[in-house]
Design an enzyme around this catalytic site. Structure first.
Site, PDB file in Angstrom:
ATOM      1  N   ARG A  59      30.469  41.398  28.124  1.00 60.93           N
ATOM      2  CA  ARG A  59      30.724  42.369  29.187  1.00 60.93           C
ATOM      3  C   ARG A  59      30.453  41.805  30.571  1.00 60.93           C
ATOM      4  O   ARG A  59      31.012  42.261  31.563  1.00 60.93           O
ATOM      5  CB  ARG A  59      29.879  43.623  28.926  1.00 60.93           C
ATOM      6  CG  ARG A  59      29.896  44.656  30.034  1.00 60.93           C
ATOM      7  CD  ARG A  59      29.270  45.978  29.607  1.00 60.93           C
ATOM      8  NE  ARG A  59      28.047  45.831  28.860  1.00 60.93           N
ATOM      9  CZ  ARG A  59      26.843  45.567  29.387  1.00 60.93           C
ATOM     10  NH1 ARG A  59      26.720  45.372  30.677  1.00 60.93           N
ATOM     11  NH2 ARG A  59      25.774  45.483  28.616  1.00 60.93           N
ATOM     12  N   TYR A 112      47.632  57.034  48.331  1.00 62.31           N
ATOM     13  CA  TYR A 112      48.224  57.151  46.988  1.00 62.31           C
ATOM     14  C   TYR A 112      47.778  58.453  46.321  1.00 62.31           C
ATOM     15  O   TYR A 112      46.587  58.798  46.346  1.00 62.31           O
ATOM     16  CB  TYR A 112      47.753  55.923  46.220  1.00 62.31           C
ATOM     17  CG  TYR A 112      48.070  55.776  44.778  1.00 62.31           C
ATOM     18  CD1 TYR A 112      49.375  55.843  44.297  1.00 62.31           C
ATOM     19  CD2 TYR A 112      47.043  55.476  43.875  1.00 62.31           C
ATOM     20  CE1 TYR A 112      49.644  55.640  42.948  1.00 62.31           C
ATOM     21  CE2 TYR A 112      47.300  55.261  42.531  1.00 62.31           C
ATOM     22  CZ  TYR A 112      48.603  55.350  42.069  1.00 62.31           C
ATOM     23  OH  TYR A 112      48.860  55.134  40.734  1.00 62.31           O
ATOM     24  N   ASP A 184      43.518  49.909  50.345  1.00 58.16           N
ATOM     25  CA  ASP A 184      44.451  49.691  49.251  1.00 58.16           C
ATOM     26  C   ASP A 184      45.569  48.807  49.806  1.00 58.16           C
ATOM     27  O   ASP A 184      46.374  49.243  50.626  1.00 58.16           O
ATOM     28  CB  ASP A 184      44.999  51.030  48.752  1.00 58.16           C
ATOM     29  CG  ASP A 184      45.916  50.881  47.539  1.00 58.16           C
ATOM     30  OD1 ASP A 184      46.471  49.779  47.325  1.00 58.16           O
ATOM     31  OD2 ASP A 184      46.102  51.873  46.808  1.00 58.16           O
ATOM     32  N   LYS A 209      50.748  45.794  39.595  1.00 52.65           N
ATOM     33  CA  LYS A 209      52.003  45.650  40.330  1.00 52.65           C
ATOM     34  C   LYS A 209      52.359  44.174  40.529  1.00 52.65           C
ATOM     35  O   LYS A 209      52.768  43.511  39.601  1.00 52.65           O
ATOM     36  CB  LYS A 209      51.891  46.392  41.670  1.00 52.65           C
ATOM     37  CG  LYS A 209      51.384  47.840  41.556  1.00 52.65           C
ATOM     38  CD  LYS A 209      52.288  48.717  40.709  1.00 52.65           C
ATOM     39  CE  LYS A 209      52.009  50.205  40.902  1.00 52.65           C
ATOM     40  NZ  LYS A 209      50.755  50.704  40.344  1.00 52.65           N
TER      41      LYS A 209
END
Length: 392
Positions: A59, A112, A184, A209
C-alpha cells in the site's frame, strides 16, 4: 545514463520520454516491472524495526507506482506526487488534505460537475463551508475571503463553459492569507500548463483522460508544492490510497506518447473549429485557444498549447429535439461522458442552471466535443451531415 540527472536542462518532450525510468535497476529493461505485491519481506528483524528499507508494504508504494509518481513530479516541477483511483478521487483527496471542520473553501463556479457534487454533499457534513466564486474575479477574490478561508479551488478552463481565470492573481491573493491553492488542470495536462509555476499548491489531473490516453484506465494524480507536500503525503497515507500496478503501468505507457497525441488533438481541433465557425447553424464556439475567445489572452499567457476538448452553442431558436437529432446522427463521434482518449466524443450541454454565481444570459442548446485522432476531414464530413439532418 542517469535518467533523472539535473546537470542539463531537459525540455518537456525529453522529460516525458526519460523520467521515471531506471533500466540499470531492472536488468536493462526499458520499462519498470509491474509489481503485484502486498507483503514485503525484510532480511532481518533489525531492518524491520528500524524501517531502513525502501519498501515496507504494498500500500505504501512499489517500483511501478514510484516510476509514475517520479515522472509526474518532474513534469509538474513539484515537491512530490500522489496517485489516486480517478480524477474525482484525486480532487477529493487534495481538498481533504487542506481543509478541516470550521474552514471555508472557495471553488470556481465553473468547476467540474462531480467536483461540485463532492463539495455540496460531502464537505458540509465535515463542517467545511463551501462558497462558489465568479472565475472572472481575479485579484477581486480577496473580497470573499473570511478569517476561516483555508483553500481556493480553481479550474482552467472551466468545465463546459471553458471560461479562463487569472490563476496567478487568485493564487497570490490566496497565499497572502495563508490559504492553499488547488487547480484542476486536466484540460491542458502538465504538457501545456504547469500550475505550480502559476502559484498553485496542488495540481490535479484526471489521468484517465490525456495521461492514459487510451480510454481504458481510471487514474488520478496530484502534484504538490513544497508547502503542500507534507500534508498531502501524510493524508494519502492515512487514507490508504493506492492504485493497482496494472493501471499505473498503463498510465506510464500513455504518458510516453502524451506529447505526440496532444499535438494531433490540438491540430485536429483547430481544423475542425475553423470549419465549424462558418456554419450557419452555429453560434458561439468555446475554446480559449481561439483568438476570438474572451479568455484567449489569459490562455496565451499561462498555457503553451491546447487540447481536443471544446464546445459550441447552436444558433438561437434551436430546439432540444434538433440538438438531440444532431447528436444521434453523428457517425464518428461517440456519445460518451469521458474524453482524452484517441476517439472523438460528443455530449449535449445545457448551460442554463449549471451555475450558482453567474447564470448564462441565454438558454441555448450546446454541445461539448472531444476531437480525437481521426482524420479531421472525416470528422468535418460527419459534423456536416449531422448538421444538415438536424437543422433543416
Amino acid at each position: 545514463m542517469n535518467n533523472n540527472s539535473s546537470d542539463v536542462q531537459k525540455k518537456i518532450d525529453t522529460v516525458i520520454t526519460h523520467t521515471g525510468r531506471h533500466p540499470k535497476s531492472f536488468h536493462g529493461f526499458v520499462n519498470p516491472p509491474v509489481v503485484h505485491a502486498s507483503t514485503v519481506l525484510y532480511p532481518d528483524v533489525e531492518t524491520m524495526v528500524t524501517g531502513k528499507q525502501t519498501y515496507s508494504y504494498g500500500r505504501r508504494g512499489n517500483p511501478t507506482t514510484d516510476s509514475l509518481e517520479e515522472a509526474l513530479t518532474e513534469m509538474e516541477g513539484a515537491a512530490g506526487s500522489k496517485l489516486a483511483n480517478s480524477g474525482l478521487n484525486a480532487i477529493a483527496l487534495a481538498i481533504l488534505s487542506c481543509v478541516k471542520s470550521g474552514d471555508h473553501i472557495l471553488i470556481a463556479d465553473t468547476a467540474y460537475g462531480p467536483t461540485r457534487h463532492f463539495a455540496d454533499t460531502v464537505l458540509p457534513g465535515y463542517g467545511v463551508a463551501v462558497e462558489y466564486y465568479d472565475p472572472g474575479l481575479g485579484d477581486g477574490i480577496r473580497s470573499l475571503f473570511r478569517p476561516e478561508t483555508t483553500a481556493v479551488f480553481t479550474e482552467a478552463p472551466g468545465s463546459l463553459t471553458f471560461e479562463m481565470q487569472d490563476v496567478p492573481a487568485i493564487a497570490a491573493a490566496a497565499h497572502d492569507i495563508g490559504a492553499t491553492t488547488l487547480m484542476d488542470n486536466t484540460w491542458a495536462s502538465p504538457l501545456f500548463c504547469q500550475p505550480l509555476s502559476l502559484g498553485i499548491d496542488l495540481s490535479i489531473q484526471a489521468g484517465t483522460k490525456y495521461i492514459v490516453g487510451h480510454s481504458d484506465v481510471m487514474l488520478g494524480t496530484i502534484a504538490a508544492s513544497e508547502r503542500a507536500w507534507e500534508k498531502l503525503d501524510t493524508f494519502c497515507g492515512a487514507m490508504g490510497s493506492h492504485v493497482a500496478p496494472d493501471d499505473v503501468y498503463l498510465g506510464l505507457r500513455g504518458l510516453r506518447t502524451l506529447s505526440v497525441r496532444l499535438e494531433r488533438h490540438q491540430r485536429n481541433t483547430f481544423t475542425v473549429l475553423d470549419w465549424l465557425k462558418d456554419q450557419p447553424g452555429i453560434g458561439k464556439i468555446r475554446y480559449p485557444a481561439l483568438e476570438s475567445d474572451p479568455g484567449h489572452q489569459i490562455w496565451k499567457r499561462d498555457f503553451t498549447g491546447s487540447s481536443g476538448l471544446c464546445a459550441f452553442d447552436f444558433r438561437k431558436g434551436t430546439t432540444r429535439d434538433e440538438a438531440y437529432s444532431f447528436l444521434n446522427a453523428l457517425k464518428f463521434f461517440g456519445l460518451g461522458f469521458s474524453w482524452g482518449g484517441f476517439e472523438s466524443l460528443a455530449i449535449p450541454v445545457r448551460l442554463n442552471g449549471m451555475r450558482t454565481v453567474n447564470q448564462p444570459e441565454d438558454d441555448l442548446q450546446s454541445v461539448r466535443l472531444h476531437i480525437g485522432l481521426e482524420d479531421p476531414e472525416d470528422l468535418i464530413k460527419d459534423l456536416d451531415q449531422a448538421l444538415k439532418q438536424a437543422l433543416k
